[in-house]
Write a protein that holds these residues in place. Structure first.
Motif, PDB file in Angstrom:
ATOM      1  N   ARG A 288       0.820  -1.214   0.000  1.00 57.21           N
ATOM      2  CA  ARG A 288       0.000   0.000   0.000  1.00 57.21           C
ATOM      3  C   ARG A 288       0.842   1.247   0.000  1.00 57.21           C
ATOM      4  NH1 ARG A 288      -4.547  -1.107   4.555  1.00 57.21           N
ATOM      5  NH2 ARG A 288      -5.350  -2.969   3.552  1.00 57.21           N
ATOM      6  N   SER A 289       0.209   2.363  -0.341  1.00 58.47           N
ATOM      7  CA  SER A 289       0.865   3.653  -0.249  1.00 58.47           C
ATOM      8  C   SER A 289       1.323   3.860   1.197  1.00 58.47           C
ATOM      9  CB  SER A 289      -0.149   4.723  -0.660  1.00 58.47           C
ATOM     10  OG  SER A 289       0.463   5.965  -0.596  1.00 58.47           O
TER      11      SER A 289
ATOM     12  N   SER B  99       3.696   2.063   2.675  1.00 53.06           N
ATOM     13  CA  SER B  99       4.206   0.828   3.298  1.00 53.06           C
ATOM     14  C   SER B  99       5.733   0.784   3.348  1.00 53.06           C
ATOM     15  CB  SER B  99       3.664  -0.408   2.559  1.00 53.06           C
ATOM     16  OG  SER B  99       4.013  -0.353   1.194  1.00 53.06           O
ATOM     17  N   GLY B 100       6.395   1.690   2.628  1.00 58.59           N
ATOM     18  CA  GLY B 100       7.857   1.763   2.725  1.00 58.59           C
ATOM     19  C   GLY B 100       8.610   1.362   1.478  1.00 58.59           C
ATOM     20  N   LYS B 101       7.913   1.223   0.343  1.00 53.66           N
ATOM     21  CA  LYS B 101       8.559   0.734  -0.888  1.00 53.66           C
ATOM     22  C   LYS B 101       9.673   1.671  -1.365  1.00 53.66           C
ATOM     23  CE  LYS B 101       4.672   0.729  -3.226  1.00 53.66           C
ATOM     24  NZ  LYS B 101       3.776   1.257  -2.165  1.00 53.66           N
TER      25      LYS B 101
HETATM   26  N1  LIG Z   1      11.779  12.157   4.081  1.00 52.71           N
HETATM   27  C1  LIG Z   1      10.740  11.749   4.825  1.00 52.71           C
HETATM   28  N2  LIG Z   1      10.404  12.387   5.969  1.00 52.71           N
HETATM   29  C2  LIG Z   1       9.375  11.965   6.724  1.00 52.71           C
HETATM   30  N3  LIG Z   1       8.605  10.904   6.440  1.00 52.71           N
HETATM   31  C3  LIG Z   1       8.890  10.227   5.317  1.00 52.71           C
HETATM   32  C4  LIG Z   1       9.956  10.605   4.441  1.00 52.71           C
HETATM   33  N4  LIG Z   1       9.982   9.744   3.401  1.00 52.71           N
HETATM   34  C5  LIG Z   1       8.979   8.866   3.607  1.00 52.71           C
HETATM   35  N5  LIG Z   1       8.321   9.149   4.749  1.00 52.71           N
HETATM   36  C6  LIG Z   1       7.180   8.401   5.312  1.00 52.71           C
HETATM   37  O1  LIG Z   1       7.559   7.039   5.400  1.00 52.71           O
HETATM   38  C7  LIG Z   1       6.462   6.186   5.076  1.00 52.71           C
HETATM   39  C8  LIG Z   1       6.847   5.272   3.901  1.00 52.71           C
HETATM   40  O2  LIG Z   1       6.984   6.074   2.718  1.00 52.71           O
HETATM   41  P1  LIG Z   1       7.362   5.484   1.287  1.00 52.71           P
HETATM   42  O3  LIG Z   1       7.450   6.637   0.355  1.00 52.71           O
HETATM   43  O4  LIG Z   1       8.525   4.593   1.423  1.00 52.71           O
HETATM   44  O5  LIG Z   1       6.065   4.612   0.963  1.00 52.71           O
HETATM   45  P2  LIG Z   1       5.635   3.914  -0.412  1.00 52.71           P
HETATM   46  O6  LIG Z   1       5.243   2.522  -0.067  1.00 52.71           O
HETATM   47  O7  LIG Z   1       6.694   4.105  -1.422  1.00 52.71           O
HETATM   48  O8  LIG Z   1       4.346   4.747  -0.801  1.00 52.71           O
HETATM   49  P3  LIG Z   1       3.735   5.130  -2.268  1.00 52.71           P
HETATM   50  O9  LIG Z   1       3.187   3.852  -2.834  1.00 52.71           O
HETATM   51  O10 LIG Z   1       2.666   6.110  -1.931  1.00 52.71           O
HETATM   52  O11 LIG Z   1       4.852   5.727  -3.066  1.00 52.71           O
HETATM   53  C9  LIG Z   1       5.285   7.103   4.771  1.00 52.71           C
HETATM   54  O12 LIG Z   1       4.515   7.217   5.951  1.00 52.71           O
HETATM   55  C10 LIG Z   1       5.956   8.414   4.421  1.00 52.71           C
HETATM   56  O13 LIG Z   1       5.104   9.503   4.722  1.00 52.71           O
END
Ligand SMILES: Nc1ncnc2c1ncn2[C@@H]1O[C@H](COP(=O)(O)OP(=O)(O)OP(=O)(O)O)[C@@H](O)[C@H]1O
Length: 240
Positions: free
Chosen positions: A56-57, A59-61
């Motif tokens: 999911r959005s 999740s940390g990808k």
């Molecule tokens: N530089 C940052 N500062 C603060 N929080 C961050 C930072 N980068 C990511 N996060 C937070 O860390 C968590 C994971 O983010 P990440 O971008 O890795 O998710 P994702 O799975 O790639 O999401 P998406 O599918 O929306 O791209 C989220 O809650 C995001 O808001």
């Protein structure tokens, strides 16, 4: 085109992992406002595979991809590239690793708008420190590989989204990296163009022995790849 002539052919049935993550945490900020983007992620990826990270959005990808690409350091844990712990390396060593061994592709292509496809790829090679005498051939070969040799004089606004992303791929592979990391590379493309991009990825893995890790939300892409890892709340929860 043979991108990886110097790479030994894969002999063993179980290829060596090219990259591994062990107990990765990444916390942004401090105290009550802290965000725990990764909470102990473990991952091992064999050489020569096409791999997707799903989840999911939030999740940390992207955070995990940035760690694997040595663009960011984990709060805890270690990343091993070809068996070496790159988390302990200096910034200079990590820059060198990125320039030589890694290719990075982003959702938004990140091409320079006033440069042609050829100039964008050539510029990437210049940044990677490739000598001028080798740049023309390497740029043309990479553009040919992604099927854009005939369009290499076009600037990004004269190309479709799929062509722009294939230009970004050409830029990312022209220096012959062994590991290509792509953050949602098909998210801004329609399904036909997304499939064209996936075909280029398949060709790079099958024909050139490259390893590719991409993030995606698209179930059609998960069907195409060799392996899928699912992330949930900053951990790898399943492997297919
Ligand atoms: N530089 C940052 N500062 C603060 N929080 C961050 C930072 N980068 C990511 N996060 C937070 O860390 C968590 C994971 O983010 P990440 O971008 O890795 O998710 P994702 O799975 O790639 O999401 P998406 O599918 O929306 O791209 C989220 O809650 C995001 O808001």
């Amino acid at each position: 085109m043979r991108l990886m002539l110097e790479m030994p052919s894969r002999m063993a049935e179980e290829p060596e992992p090219i990259i591994q993550a062990r107990g990765i945490t990444r916390t942004f900020g401090k105290g009550s406002g802290a965000v725990h983007a990764l909470r102990g992620a473990d991952l091992s990826i064999a050489s020569g595979r096409l791999v997707a990270l799903k989840g999911r959005s939030g999740s940390g990808k992207t955070t995990l991809l940035n760690m694997l690409g040595s663009l960011d350091r984990p709060t805890e844990g270690a990343i091993y590239f070809k068996g070496k712990d790159i988390t302990s390396w200096t910034d200079r060593q990590r820059n060198e690793l990125r320039r030589k061994d890694l290719g990075l592709i982003f959702q938004s292509f990140a091409l320079v708008p006033f440069m042609s496809a050829y100039e964008n790829v050539e510029f990437g090679l210049r940044i990677a420190g490739i000598p001028a005498s080798e740049r023309r051939q390497a740029a043309e070969q990479a553009l040919e590989f992604v099927g854009l040799k005939a369009r290499m004089k076009h600037r990004p606004f004269e190309m479709s989204g799929g062509e722009q992303q294939r230009t970004a791929i050409a830029r990312a592979i022209a220096h012959r990296p062994s590991l290509l990391l792509a953050d949602e590379p098909t998210a801004e493309l329609d399904s036909r163009m997304g499939l064209q991009v996936m075909k280029v990825f398949k060709d790079l893995v099958q024909g050139e022995g490259m390893t590719i890790i991409l993030t995606t939300h698209d179930p059609a892409i998960m069907e195409i790849v060799d392996q899928v890892f699912a992330l949930e709340d900053g951990r790898i929860v399943e492997e297919e």
